[in-house]
Structure formats: C-alpha cells, structure tokens
Design an enzyme around this catalytic site. Sequence first.
Site, PDB file in Angstrom:
ATOM      1  N   GLY A  28       0.730  -1.157  -0.218  1.00 19.91           N
ATOM      2  CA  GLY A  28       0.088   0.068  -0.066  1.00 19.91           C
ATOM      3  C   GLY A  28       0.861   1.293  -0.001  1.00 19.91           C
ATOM      4  N   ASN A  29       0.319   2.378   0.027  1.00 12.30           N
ATOM      5  CA  ASN A  29       0.845   3.472   0.474  1.00 12.30           C
ATOM      6  C   ASN A  29       0.246   4.560   1.361  1.00 12.30           C
ATOM      7  OD1 ASN A  29      -0.669   5.807  -1.010  1.00 12.30           O
ATOM      8  ND2 ASN A  29      -0.481   3.829  -2.814  1.00 12.30           N
ATOM      9  N   ARG A  30       0.743   5.596   1.546  1.00 11.91           N
ATOM     10  CA  ARG A  30       0.629   6.394   2.665  1.00 11.91           C
ATOM     11  C   ARG A  30      -0.605   7.624   2.497  1.00 11.91           C
ATOM     12  NH1 ARG A  30       6.106   8.268   5.659  1.00 11.91           N
ATOM     13  NH2 ARG A  30       4.530   9.704   6.411  1.00 11.91           N
ATOM     14  N   ALA A  94      -3.540   8.020  -5.326  1.00 13.86           N
ATOM     15  CA  ALA A  94      -2.113   7.194  -5.267  1.00 13.86           C
ATOM     16  C   ALA A  94      -2.324   5.927  -5.891  1.00 13.86           C
ATOM     17  CB  ALA A  94      -1.480   7.362  -4.004  1.00 13.86           C
TER      18      ALA A  94
END
Length: 223
Positions: A28-30, A94
């Site tokens: 995943g990402n932030r 994102a």
Amino acid sequence: MSAPLAGMRLVVSAGPTFEDIDPVRFLGNRSSGKMGFAIAAAAARRGAEVVLVAGPVQLPTPPGVARVDVRSAAQMFDAVMAALPCAAYIGAAAVADFTPRAIAASKLKKQPGQDTLVLELVKTRDVLAEVAVHPQRPRLVVGFAAETDDVARYARDKLERKRLDMICANRVGLAGSGFESDDNALLVIDANGERALGPAPKAELAAVLLDIIGGRLQAGGAA
Ligand code: PMT
C-alpha cells in the site's frame, strides 16, 4: 453558494490502492484520501454531480457525493471507466504502479533458513493515461504528480506523456504537505502556464482548484 458546475458530472479518484500479496498482507502507500475527498466536496458544493472512486480510507463521504469504494488498482481502473462519460476526471488517488503477479491463496510461510523473499510484480494499468485517450474522453483530464524532488520538471513530463489538460504537482516526503497532512501546496500546470497554490489546508486548495477547473469547463459549455 451559486452552482457554477450544475449539470456537469465530475469523477474524482482518491486515496491509496492496496495490492494483496496473500490473505493477510498487501502493498500500500500513505495516501489518506484527504486531498481527493476535499476536491469531491468542493465540486459537489458547486453543484456538480460527483462520483468519488475511493481507495481504502477512513473518511466520511462528503455531502451530495456518490462514493464507490475500491481496494486495488485494477478495481480503481474498472470503477473509473464505469463512471465515464463525465465533463472532468481528477485523478488525486495514489494508484500502485505495480501489483503482485499472483495473490497467494494461503498465508505465505517463512521457510527454515529463509533470509529473503522475492515478490514478482507486474505493471498496473494507468487509469489517468487511459482516461485521457478513451473514446469518451472527458473534456478536462486533471492529474496529480507526487514527487520528492524536481517537482515541476517531473510534473511537466507527466502532463505531456499522459496527455493531460492540467497537472497538480505536490511535494511528498515532507511534513506539512502531500500524504496524510491536512495541508498541502500545489503547483498547477496547464497550457496557460503555472500557478503556485498554498501552503494551505487541503479544503482551501480544493476550492481554488475547483474554481480554476470550473472556469475552464464553463468556457467550453456543459457536459
Ligand atoms: O491522500 P492524501 O493523504 O491527502 O495525499 C494526497 C496525495 C499526495 C496522494 C495527492 O495530492 C497526490 O499527489 N496524488 C497522486 C499520487 C500519485 O500517485 O502520483 P504519481 O505521480 O505516482 O501518479 C501520477 C498520476 O497518475 C496521478 O494522478 C495518479 O492518480 C495517476 N495514476 C498513476 C498510476 C496508475 N496506475 N494509474 C493512475 O491513474
């Protein structure tokens, strides 16, 4: 407030994507979704019909917005394409550039003596770039560029390469802007030039951005 976007449909993507590795792990990402949700809220306040395609985030749905929840980049691709046609697509999500080639059916187990794990990743489809060449291309295709350095140069490159009408560049990896923060700073680049917005709360930036986008849509008539 008046309704300058009444009669127009806008599609906004927000948040991260989660790419599953096995039943318990993912890449995943932030992204918190705050920037994209603020844009969806500002568009709805201006009278637009808004479809918000949201990755996994913990945010309430803004009033008047139709939300479609997704998890992976592939699901985000399908949901955005299903939401066309629209007057404008704003890609603030994102989206993962790569995803595991296969999702393991059972939890991956450490083998005795195993010190490394190699994951094979394959490229995802680029939602933004494919919207920009779609037969039902929105009149305005707006991307974001999240960069840690050389922000303007990489953003101009994405604007051209992905055939966008506008790109909003923001710096990530710094406190007070980009991922997770309530504030951000944007460099908005289009054929008319560049405009720096902020630093300011994401809600304020979204309002100014929607005024810019609304101005361009009104110049071209409703869709
Ligand atoms: O969600 P927040 O915590 O509020 O943070 C906001 C944000 C930093 C996530 C947001 O402002 C932002 O910059 N979003 C885009 C992040 C990103 O993935 O940028 P990128 O430079 O990797 O991608 C460029 C553009 O292509 C983006 O519009 C992205 O949505 C799009 N893309 C990328 C890959 C892919 N497979 N499909 C896409 O549509």
